[in-house]
Design a protein around this motif. Structure first.
Motif, PDB file in Angstrom:
ATOM      1  N   MET A   1       0.615  -1.218  -0.030  1.00  0.00           N
ATOM      2  CA  MET A   1      -0.069  -0.160   0.117  1.00  0.00           C
ATOM      3  C   MET A   1       0.994   1.173   0.064  1.00  0.00           C
ATOM      4  N   LYS A   2       0.560   2.245  -0.824  1.00  0.00           N
ATOM      5  CA  LYS A   2       1.406   3.421  -1.056  1.00  0.00           C
ATOM      6  C   LYS A   2       1.499   4.417   0.219  1.00  0.00           C
ATOM      7  N   ALA A   3       0.336   4.327   0.902  1.00  0.00           N
ATOM      8  CA  ALA A   3       0.219   5.141   2.021  1.00  0.00           C
ATOM      9  C   ALA A   3       0.974   4.461   2.984  1.00  0.00           C
ATOM     10  N   ASP A   4       1.239   3.271   3.332  1.00  0.00           N
ATOM     11  CA  ASP A   4       2.031   2.597   4.178  1.00  0.00           C
ATOM     12  C   ASP A   4       3.479   2.983   3.889  1.00  0.00           C
ATOM     13  N   ARG A   5       3.713   2.864   2.657  1.00  0.00           N
ATOM     14  CA  ARG A   5       5.174   3.101   2.302  1.00  0.00           C
ATOM     15  C   ARG A   5       5.701   4.349   2.700  1.00  0.00           C
ATOM     16  N   LEU A   6       4.734   5.363   2.186  1.00  0.00           N
ATOM     17  CA  LEU A   6       5.073   6.798   2.431  1.00  0.00           C
ATOM     18  C   LEU A   6       4.900   7.197   4.014  1.00  0.00           C
ATOM     19  N   VAL A   7       4.653   6.586   4.696  1.00  0.00           N
ATOM     20  CA  VAL A   7       4.657   6.629   6.371  1.00  0.00           C
ATOM     21  C   VAL A   7       6.130   6.147   6.756  1.00  0.00           C
ATOM     22  N   ALA A   8       6.129   4.763   6.079  1.00  0.00           N
ATOM     23  CA  ALA A   8       7.567   4.036   6.389  1.00  0.00           C
ATOM     24  C   ALA A   8       8.781   5.082   6.109  1.00  0.00           C
ATOM     25  N   ALA A   9       8.554   5.633   4.628  1.00  0.00           N
ATOM     26  CA  ALA A   9       9.682   6.274   4.466  1.00  0.00           C
ATOM     27  C   ALA A   9       9.935   7.478   5.171  1.00  0.00           C
ATOM     28  N   LEU A  10       8.933   8.180   5.451  1.00  0.00           N
ATOM     29  CA  LEU A  10       9.026   9.486   6.482  1.00  0.00           C
ATOM     30  C   LEU A  10       9.861   9.112   7.779  1.00  0.00           C
ATOM     31  N   LEU A  11       9.264   7.965   8.538  1.00  0.00           N
ATOM     32  CA  LEU A  11      10.035   7.279   9.712  1.00  0.00           C
ATOM     33  C   LEU A  11      11.385   7.067   9.413  1.00  0.00           C
ATOM     34  N   PHE A  12      11.829   6.429   8.227  1.00  0.00           N
ATOM     35  CA  PHE A  12      13.010   6.085   7.955  1.00  0.00           C
ATOM     36  C   PHE A  12      14.022   7.243   7.922  1.00  0.00           C
ATOM     37  N   LEU A  13      13.300   8.405   7.270  1.00  0.00           N
ATOM     38  CA  LEU A  13      14.153   9.849   7.102  1.00  0.00           C
ATOM     39  C   LEU A  13      14.358  10.263   8.407  1.00  0.00           C
ATOM     40  N   GLN A  14      13.687   9.888   9.387  1.00  0.00           N
ATOM     41  CA  GLN A  14      13.623  10.666  10.787  1.00  0.00           C
ATOM     42  C   GLN A  14      14.998  10.005  11.507  1.00  0.00           C
ATOM     43  N   THR A  15      15.039   8.845  11.227  1.00  0.00           N
ATOM     44  CA  THR A  15      16.273   8.018  11.774  1.00  0.00           C
ATOM     45  C   THR A  15      17.566   8.272  11.406  1.00  0.00           C
ATOM     46  N   ARG A  16      17.737   9.035  10.342  1.00  0.00           N
ATOM     47  CA  ARG A  16      19.290   9.273   9.801  1.00  0.00           C
ATOM     48  C   ARG A  16      19.171  10.714   9.125  1.00  0.00           C
ATOM     49  N   PRO A  17      20.473  11.410   9.410  1.00  0.00           N
ATOM     50  CA  PRO A  17      20.703  12.697   8.736  1.00  0.00           C
ATOM     51  C   PRO A  17      20.570  12.849   7.303  1.00  0.00           C
ATOM     52  N   VAL A  19      19.790   9.870   3.586  1.00  0.00           N
ATOM     53  CA  VAL A  19      19.821   8.374   3.174  1.00  0.00           C
ATOM     54  C   VAL A  19      19.767   8.386   1.581  1.00  0.00           C
ATOM     55  N   THR A  20      20.212   7.287   1.065  1.00  0.00           N
ATOM     56  CA  THR A  20      20.214   7.177  -0.407  1.00  0.00           C
ATOM     57  C   THR A  20      18.981   6.613  -0.903  1.00  0.00           C
ATOM     58  N   ILE A  21      18.716   6.435  -2.151  1.00  0.00           N
ATOM     59  CA  ILE A  21      17.780   5.878  -2.864  1.00  0.00           C
ATOM     60  C   ILE A  21      17.727   4.498  -2.751  1.00  0.00           C
ATOM     61  N   ALA A  22      19.061   3.824  -2.640  1.00  0.00           N
ATOM     62  CA  ALA A  22      19.387   2.398  -2.242  1.00  0.00           C
ATOM     63  C   ALA A  22      19.010   2.060  -0.802  1.00  0.00           C
ATOM     64  N   GLU A  23      19.143   2.816  -0.077  1.00  0.00           N
ATOM     65  CA  GLU A  23      18.855   2.552   1.098  1.00  0.00           C
ATOM     66  C   GLU A  23      17.318   2.401   1.560  1.00  0.00           C
ATOM     67  N   VAL A  24      16.601   3.394   0.941  1.00  0.00           N
ATOM     68  CA  VAL A  24      15.210   3.703   1.125  1.00  0.00           C
ATOM     69  C   VAL A  24      14.692   2.224   0.491  1.00  0.00           C
ATOM     70  N   ALA A  25      15.211   2.144  -0.714  1.00  0.00           N
ATOM     71  CA  ALA A  25      14.593   0.864  -1.472  1.00  0.00           C
ATOM     72  C   ALA A  25      14.724  -0.363  -0.590  1.00  0.00           C
ATOM     73  N   ALA A  26      15.887  -0.633  -0.161  1.00  0.00           N
ATOM     74  CA  ALA A  26      16.340  -1.680   0.670  1.00  0.00           C
ATOM     75  C   ALA A  26      15.000  -1.857   1.973  1.00  0.00           C
ATOM     76  N   GLU A  27      15.104  -0.701   2.572  1.00  0.00           N
ATOM     77  CA  GLU A  27      14.188  -0.456   3.644  1.00  0.00           C
ATOM     78  C   GLU A  27      12.712  -0.879   3.565  1.00  0.00           C
ATOM     79  N   LEU A  28      12.021  -0.518   2.406  1.00  0.00           N
ATOM     80  CA  LEU A  28      10.786  -0.671   2.089  1.00  0.00           C
ATOM     81  C   LEU A  28      10.607  -1.787   1.051  1.00  0.00           C
ATOM     82  N   GLU A  29      11.711  -2.446   0.666  1.00  0.00           N
ATOM     83  CA  GLU A  29      11.660  -3.626  -0.082  1.00  0.00           C
ATOM     84  C   GLU A  29      11.000  -3.367  -1.391  1.00  0.00           C
ATOM     85  N   VAL A  30      11.271  -2.183  -2.058  1.00  0.00           N
ATOM     86  CA  VAL A  30      10.985  -1.917  -3.103  1.00  0.00           C
ATOM     87  C   VAL A  30      11.902  -1.584  -4.077  1.00  0.00           C
ATOM     88  N   SER A  31      11.792  -1.406  -5.392  1.00  0.00           N
ATOM     89  CA  SER A  31      12.448  -1.055  -6.451  1.00  0.00           C
ATOM     90  C   SER A  31      13.232   0.404  -6.144  1.00  0.00           C
TER      91      SER A  31
END
Length: 315
Positions: A1-17, A19-31
């Motif tokens: 679900m895109k809404a879930d991914r957006l929230v997850a992406a925002l929370l992930f950004l909050q944990t690090r100063p 992030v790279t696209i590759a790191e976000v893709a690995a965290e969310l398990e998407v391309s």
């Protein structure tokens, strides 16, 4: 679900100063392409996200921006968690409530936790066991409503075999312990009781919402029509005073006590979809209730009496 991914992406950004696209893709398990679209969607939605190109670049929240619940007052926290606690009937929802509590400022956490445990909602009646089959249907329809996706709905109406139709899910509602889907169909807005839903298959096509649609307003309109049908016929009767409690419990708002007969019995009126249905409902009370009109109600009771006498009279 895109809404879930957006929230997850925002929370992930909050944990690090940064992030790279590759790191976000690995965290969310998407391309990586999907991860980039999600970050761009956050920026478009007004989240202060920016990207920096080149070596050591990446994506960051401007000024270390964070999402939290610090704007809530003590009264707002109590109101929120008094509602959220009873709703957390599944492990997923309980996890959400715990996360919300942890996101609060420390002085508000104890009150929020107490409020989340203060209420219990048991939505089943004494004679009904909850159907485990309803849960996956409810989850699938919740996803369809939130994502705005049409579904092929398998549905069995009262006394009818199941059929499949394509509907536009618009919202979910609960009334008298039952869950309903409100959806747009080729025949206009309709409600579907979840206990009669046999299958839910997303089509991938976007929901088309009626112009100006508002869920509470639409629900009130549909339920008022149903209530009118449930009060289409009225039966007049006289009841023993001692039966008042059981009448009120069984008939609820369909019962009106209009006075007292000279012989001491209660004068009552009972509403229902048809005279025959009301008569059948009152038949179980035996001689405690005497139906006085209309004639169709008395005729139905007489017919029921003959049927019962034929079945049980010789035994």
């Amino acid at each position: 679900m895109k809404a879930d991914r957006l929230v997850a992406a925002l929370l992930f950004l909050q944990t690090r100063p940064r992030v790279t696209i590759a790191e976000v893709a690995a965290e969310l398990e998407v391309s990586e392409r999907t991860a980039r679209r999600d970050l761009e969607a956050l920026a478009t939605a007004g989240v202060p996200v920016y990207s920096q190109r080149g070596r050591g670049g990446g994506w960051s929240l401007v000024g270390g921006a964070r999402t939290d619940l610090t704007g809530l007052t003590g009264e707002e926290v109590r109101a929120l968690f008094l509602l959220a606690g009873p709703a957390a009937s599944s492990p997923e929802l309980r996890t959400v409530v715990r996360k919300l509590i942890r996101a609060l400022p420390a002085p508000l956490r104890s009150a929020a936790e107490a409020a989340s445990q203060a209420n219990l909602h048991d939505r089943t009646d004494w004679a009904h066991s909850p159907s485990t089959a309803e849960r996956p249907q409810l989850a699938a329809l919740q996803r369809a409503v939130v994502d705005g996706i049409q579904v092929r709905l398998g549905y069995a109406g009262p006394g009818k075999p199941a059929s499949v139709r394509t509907v536009h899910p618009l919202g979910l509602a609960s009334k008298a312990g039952a869950d309903y889907l409100l959806a747009d169909t080729d025949r206009g807005l309709r409600t579907f009781r979840l206990s009669r839903v046999t299958s839910v298959e997303p089509t991938g096509e976007a929901v088309v919402r009626p112009e100006g649609f508002d869920l509470p307003t639409a629900w009130r309109s549909l339920t008022s029509r149903m209530e009118e049908r449930m009060h289409a016929a009225t039966v007049h009767a006289r009841a023993e005073p001692a039966s008042r409690a059981i009448l009120e419990r069984v008939l609820g708002a369909r019962l009106r006590i209009t006075g007292t007969h000279p012989d001491g019995r209660l004068e009552i009126e009972v509403d229902g979809p048809t005279v025959e249905v009301v008569a059948e409902r009152l038949a179980g009370l035996g001689r405690r209730v005497e139906v006085v009109g209309p004639p169709e109600a008395r005729a139905r009771l007489a017919a029921l009496a003959e049927e019962l006498a034929a079945m049980y009279g010789s035994s």
